[in-house]
Motif scaffolding. Structure first.
Motif, PDB file in Angstrom:
ATOM      1  N   ARG A 203      69.209  82.085  47.760  1.00  0.00           N
ATOM      2  CA  ARG A 203      69.485  80.705  48.151  1.00  0.00           C
ATOM      3  C   ARG A 203      70.698  80.136  47.417  1.00  0.00           C
ATOM      4  O   ARG A 203      71.404  79.287  47.955  1.00  0.00           O
ATOM      5  CB  ARG A 203      68.249  79.837  47.907  1.00  0.00           C
ATOM      6  CG  ARG A 203      67.126  80.120  48.894  1.00  0.00           C
ATOM      7  CD  ARG A 203      65.897  79.270  48.618  1.00  0.00           C
ATOM      8  NE  ARG A 203      64.895  79.484  49.631  1.00  0.00           N
ATOM      9  CZ  ARG A 203      64.813  78.818  50.785  1.00  0.00           C
ATOM     10  NH1 ARG A 203      65.698  77.865  51.037  1.00  0.00           N
ATOM     11  NH2 ARG A 203      63.882  79.073  51.675  1.00  0.00           N
ATOM     12  N   ARG A 204      70.944  80.610  46.210  1.00  0.00           N
ATOM     13  CA  ARG A 204      72.120  80.157  45.474  1.00  0.00           C
ATOM     14  C   ARG A 204      73.394  80.744  46.068  1.00  0.00           C
ATOM     15  O   ARG A 204      74.389  80.026  46.270  1.00  0.00           O
ATOM     16  CB  ARG A 204      72.003  80.578  44.002  1.00  0.00           C
ATOM     17  CG  ARG A 204      70.955  79.819  43.208  1.00  0.00           C
ATOM     18  CD  ARG A 204      71.422  78.443  42.806  1.00  0.00           C
ATOM     19  NE  ARG A 204      72.550  78.504  41.888  1.00  0.00           N
ATOM     20  CZ  ARG A 204      73.174  77.439  41.409  1.00  0.00           C
ATOM     21  NH1 ARG A 204      72.785  76.228  41.788  1.00  0.00           N
ATOM     22  NH2 ARG A 204      74.190  77.563  40.576  1.00  0.00           N
TER      23      ARG A 204
ATOM     24  N   ARG B   9      73.749  79.523  49.950  1.00  0.00           N
ATOM     25  CA  ARG B   9      73.200  78.182  50.106  1.00  0.00           C
ATOM     26  C   ARG B   9      73.679  77.499  51.391  1.00  0.00           C
ATOM     27  O   ARG B   9      72.999  76.612  51.905  1.00  0.00           O
ATOM     28  CB  ARG B   9      73.549  77.312  48.904  1.00  0.00           C
ATOM     29  CG  ARG B   9      75.020  77.207  48.557  1.00  0.00           C
ATOM     30  CD  ARG B   9      75.203  76.383  47.293  1.00  0.00           C
ATOM     31  NE  ARG B   9      76.594  76.307  46.888  1.00  0.00           N
ATOM     32  CZ  ARG B   9      77.189  77.201  46.108  1.00  0.00           C
ATOM     33  NH1 ARG B   9      76.501  78.246  45.678  1.00  0.00           N
ATOM     34  NH2 ARG B   9      78.452  77.081  45.761  1.00  0.00           N
TER      35      ARG B   9
END
Length: 211
Positions: free
Chosen positions: A197-198, A201
């Motif tokens: 997710r980082r 994103r």
């Protein structure tokens, strides 16, 4: 069951994973990206991967025990071998699918090979890096436990499970299996999911107005 020994085994296994897995991911990703700007190296790397990934990582344990001795060095090396190939292959395949228009435009603007790596190949290969990291983690964790079980070390979750089996300690064996599965699930579904997710994103940004 000796709780202190079991806890020490968990810590030892996680420490080995913390060394071997990142090294394999970084090394594999770097070589995969380099293959993007060098066709000759890409052919060589793909050939090497095709040959070596067919060898089960656990079969390297006796070789490295002879070369490096029992302990962390042998197991970390096996982890690196096990998780290097899926990462390198994933990034290598991604570099071959890089948008040709972006690549030619960067060359027209005067980008050198280093700039092509950092500005074109690396960003477009990011999803493949995440996929490779997830596959590599599964290989790394399984190889870690297996290497500890077959005699690569005298402490660790794999060693503990094998030893408790030899003394017919059903509770110890089941506890080892449960902890091995739980740790793998937590690292995969929490840590790697957070990393995904980082890095990706933009895929999780909600769009559209209010309903």
């Amino acid at each position: 069951m000796n709780d202190a020994e079991f806890t020490d085994g968990i810590q030892s296994s996680l420490l080995r994973l913390a060394w071997g897995y990142p090294i394999a991911c970084l090394f594999g990703a770097a070589l995969g990206l380099i293959a993007g700007v060098s066709q000759a190296f890409a052919v060589y790397l793909r050939s090497l991967i095709s040959i070596l990934q067919a060898i089960p990582p656990i079969t390297w344990v006796p070789f490295f025990v002879i070369l490096l001795g029992f302990g962390n060095a042998t197991i970390i090396t096996v982890i690196v071998i096990a998780s290097f190939f899926p990462m390198a292959l994933s990034v290598l395949n991604a570099t071959e699918g890089v948008n040709r228009t972006h690549l030619e435009l960067a060359r027209v603007l005067g980008a050198n090979k280093l700039q092509l790596l950092t500005k074109v190949f690396a960003p477009e290969s990011l999803p493949a890096f995440v996929t490779g990291a997830q596959v590599a983690f599964g290989n790394a964790w399984r190889s870690l436990i297996a290497a500890e079980m077959v005699g690569g070390a005298a402490i660790g979750l794999g060693y503990y499970s094998r030893w408790r089996g030899e003394v017919a300690d059903m509770e110890g064996v089941l506890m080892s299996i449960l902890v091995i599965g739980t740790i793998a699930a937590v690292l995969d579904l929490v840590l790697l999911e957070w990393l995904k997710r980082r890095l990706l994103r933009y895929r999780y940004v909600k769009t559209g107005g209010a309903e």
